[in-house]
Design a protein around this motif. Structure first.
Motif, PDB file in Angstrom:
ATOM      1  N   LYS A   2       0.836  -1.211   0.000  1.00  0.00           N
ATOM      2  CA  LYS A   2       0.000   0.000   0.000  1.00  0.00           C
ATOM      3  C   LYS A   2       0.865   1.253   0.000  1.00  0.00           C
ATOM      4  N   ALA A   3       1.874   1.271   0.872  1.00  0.00           N
ATOM      5  CA  ALA A   3       2.750   2.445   0.975  1.00  0.00           C
ATOM      6  C   ALA A   3       3.513   2.661  -0.333  1.00  0.00           C
ATOM      7  N   ARG A   4       4.037   1.582  -0.892  1.00  0.00           N
ATOM      8  CA  ARG A   4       4.806   1.690  -2.139  1.00  0.00           C
ATOM      9  C   ARG A   4       3.897   2.102  -3.299  1.00  0.00           C
ATOM     10  N   LEU A   5       2.664   1.586  -3.312  1.00  0.00           N
ATOM     11  CA  LEU A   5       1.703   1.900  -4.373  1.00  0.00           C
ATOM     12  C   LEU A   5       1.355   3.391  -4.365  1.00  0.00           C
TER      13      LEU A   5
ATOM     14  N   ASP B 257      -8.869  -0.920 -20.067  1.00  0.00           N
ATOM     15  CA  ASP B 257      -7.589  -0.211 -20.092  1.00  0.00           C
ATOM     16  C   ASP B 257      -7.250   0.335 -18.704  1.00  0.00           C
ATOM     17  N   ALA B 258      -8.218   0.941 -18.039  1.00  0.00           N
ATOM     18  CA  ALA B 258      -7.992   1.502 -16.697  1.00  0.00           C
ATOM     19  C   ALA B 258      -7.664   0.385 -15.704  1.00  0.00           C
ATOM     20  N   THR B 259      -8.377  -0.735 -15.800  1.00  0.00           N
ATOM     21  CA  THR B 259      -8.139  -1.869 -14.902  1.00  0.00           C
ATOM     22  C   THR B 259      -6.737  -2.426 -15.111  1.00  0.00           C
ATOM     23  N   GLU B 260      -6.328  -2.548 -16.358  1.00  0.00           N
ATOM     24  CA  GLU B 260      -4.987  -3.079 -16.667  1.00  0.00           C
ATOM     25  C   GLU B 260      -3.890  -2.123 -16.180  1.00  0.00           C
ATOM     26  N   ARG B 261      -4.124  -0.824 -16.316  1.00  0.00           N
ATOM     27  CA  ARG B 261      -3.132   0.160 -15.837  1.00  0.00           C
ATOM     28  C   ARG B 261      -2.987   0.094 -14.318  1.00  0.00           C
ATOM     29  N   LEU B 262      -4.103  -0.098 -13.618  1.00  0.00           N
ATOM     30  CA  LEU B 262      -4.057  -0.247 -12.162  1.00  0.00           C
ATOM     31  C   LEU B 262      -3.316  -1.534 -11.792  1.00  0.00           C
ATOM     32  N   ALA B 263      -3.618  -2.622 -12.492  1.00  0.00           N
ATOM     33  CA  ALA B 263      -2.972  -3.909 -12.217  1.00  0.00           C
ATOM     34  C   ALA B 263      -1.459  -3.809 -12.424  1.00  0.00           C
ATOM     35  N   THR B 264      -1.034  -3.104 -13.464  1.00  0.00           N
ATOM     36  CA  THR B 264       0.395  -2.917 -13.734  1.00  0.00           C
ATOM     37  C   THR B 264       1.052  -2.135 -12.597  1.00  0.00           C
TER      38      THR B 264
ATOM     39  N   ARG C 295       1.290  -4.427  -9.578  1.00  0.00           N
ATOM     40  CA  ARG C 295       2.360  -5.408  -9.809  1.00  0.00           C
ATOM     41  C   ARG C 295       3.728  -4.808  -9.493  1.00  0.00           C
ATOM     42  N   GLU C 296       3.926  -3.585  -9.962  1.00  0.00           N
ATOM     43  CA  GLU C 296       5.197  -2.897  -9.740  1.00  0.00           C
ATOM     44  C   GLU C 296       5.412  -2.614  -8.253  1.00  0.00           C
ATOM     45  N   ALA C 297       4.340  -2.258  -7.553  1.00  0.00           N
ATOM     46  CA  ALA C 297       4.437  -1.955  -6.118  1.00  0.00           C
ATOM     47  C   ALA C 297       4.668  -3.226  -5.297  1.00  0.00           C
ATOM     48  N   ALA C 298       4.111  -4.341  -5.730  1.00  0.00           N
ATOM     49  CA  ALA C 298       4.216  -5.594  -4.979  1.00  0.00           C
ATOM     50  C   ALA C 298       5.553  -6.299  -5.219  1.00  0.00           C
ATOM     51  N   HIS C 299       6.256  -5.909  -6.285  1.00  0.00           N
ATOM     52  CA  HIS C 299       7.520  -6.568  -6.626  1.00  0.00           C
ATOM     53  C   HIS C 299       8.575  -6.261  -5.571  1.00  0.00           C
ATOM     54  N   ARG C 300       9.198  -7.300  -5.048  1.00  0.00           N
ATOM     55  CA  ARG C 300      10.259  -7.125  -4.054  1.00  0.00           C
ATOM     56  C   ARG C 300      11.594  -7.040  -4.767  1.00  0.00           C
ATOM     57  N   GLN C 301      12.310  -5.966  -4.519  1.00  0.00           N
ATOM     58  CA  GLN C 301      13.621  -5.762  -5.137  1.00  0.00           C
ATOM     59  C   GLN C 301      14.637  -6.686  -4.462  1.00  0.00           C
ATOM     60  N   ALA C 302      15.377  -7.449  -5.262  1.00  0.00           N
ATOM     61  CA  ALA C 302      16.415  -8.314  -4.701  1.00  0.00           C
ATOM     62  C   ALA C 302      17.641  -7.458  -4.384  1.00  0.00           C
ATOM     63  N   PHE C 303      18.070  -7.497  -3.137  1.00  0.00           N
ATOM     64  CA  PHE C 303      19.201  -6.675  -2.734  1.00  0.00           C
ATOM     65  C   PHE C 303      20.499  -7.424  -2.972  1.00  0.00           C
ATOM     66  N   ARG C 304      21.478  -6.721  -3.493  1.00  0.00           N
ATOM     67  CA  ARG C 304      22.783  -7.310  -3.746  1.00  0.00           C
ATOM     68  C   ARG C 304      23.585  -7.232  -2.459  1.00  0.00           C
ATOM     69  N   VAL C 305      24.161  -8.356  -2.092  1.00  0.00           N
ATOM     70  CA  VAL C 305      25.003  -8.394  -0.906  1.00  0.00           C
ATOM     71  C   VAL C 305      26.436  -8.153  -1.367  1.00  0.00           C
ATOM     72  N   ALA C 306      27.069  -7.111  -0.858  1.00  0.00           N
ATOM     73  CA  ALA C 306      28.419  -6.758  -1.266  1.00  0.00           C
ATOM     74  C   ALA C 306      29.395  -7.822  -0.782  1.00  0.00           C
ATOM     75  N   THR C 307      30.237  -8.316  -1.674  1.00  0.00           N
ATOM     76  CA  THR C 307      31.247  -9.304  -1.313  1.00  0.00           C
ATOM     77  C   THR C 307      32.608  -8.803  -1.775  1.00  0.00           C
TER      78      THR C 307
ATOM     79  N   LEU D 152       4.313   5.269  -5.756  1.00  0.00           N
ATOM     80  CA  LEU D 152       4.438   5.107  -7.211  1.00  0.00           C
ATOM     81  C   LEU D 152       3.339   5.852  -7.964  1.00  0.00           C
ATOM     82  N   ALA D 153       2.148   5.933  -7.370  1.00  0.00           N
ATOM     83  CA  ALA D 153       1.014   6.575  -8.043  1.00  0.00           C
ATOM     84  C   ALA D 153       1.240   8.064  -8.228  1.00  0.00           C
ATOM     85  N   GLY D 154       1.970   8.683  -7.320  1.00  0.00           N
ATOM     86  CA  GLY D 154       2.299  10.105  -7.444  1.00  0.00           C
ATOM     87  C   GLY D 154       1.064  10.982  -7.481  1.00  0.00           C
ATOM     88  N   SER D 155       0.905  11.753  -8.554  1.00  0.00           N
ATOM     89  CA  SER D 155      -0.207  12.707  -8.659  1.00  0.00           C
ATOM     90  C   SER D 155      -1.546  12.018  -8.918  1.00  0.00           C
TER      91      SER D 155
END
Length: 140
Positions: free
Chosen positions: A55-58, A88-95, A98-110, A61-64
């Motif tokens: 919810k917070a990320r969405l 079209d509106a439903t698909e744009r919301l779903a996209t 999807r982007e907000a729910a995606h978890r970014q994989a963090f790179r572990v520095a080695t 991302l939604a901005g204005s």
């Protein structure tokens, strides 16, 4: 009926509120008479389908497109029919979700291992030897 957004994540159709407004663009005289543009409203804050992190990320991302109350408003007016604009509106919301729910994989520095460091130094020494071999003796 549920709208599938991502694996394990779906929205209830009751959470989406559609209103139809007059649209500009293609449609000839029809554009002045029929409200074909779809305006989708989705209340992110009160949605039981999303977790707090999404919810917070969405909302970020939604901005204005998001209101102060936490409602996302998407207006679709690319098509000549209400049904196509609604899809079209439903698909744009779903996209967006999807982007907000995606978890970014963090790179572990080695750090490079001992063998990798040695290979690097060997490569540098080899290259230096090649350049040293190109030198013409006595022209210095």
């Amino acid at each position: 009926m549920a709208i599938s957004v991502a694996p394990g994540l779906s929205l209830q159709e009751a959470e989406l509120v559609f209103t139809y407004i007059l649209a500009s663009g293609p449609g000839g005289q029809n554009v002045n008479k029929v409200a074909t543009a779809a305006q989708l409203r989705f209340d992110v804050v009160r949605s039981p389908s999303l977790c707090e992190r999404t919810k917070a990320r969405l909302l970020r991302l939604a901005g204005s497109r998001a209101t102060r109350d936490g409602v996302i408003v998407i207006t679709a007016r690319n098509f000549r029919t209400q049904q196509k604009n609604r899809e079209d509106a439903t698909e744009r919301l779903a996209t967006l979700i999807r982007e907000a729910a995606h978890r970014q994989a963090f790179r572990v520095a080695t750090r490079p291992g001992r063998a990798a460091r040695q290979r690097r130094l060997d490569g540098k020494a080899h290259r230096a030897g090649i350049k040293r071999g190109r030198k013409v003796r006595g022209e210095e």
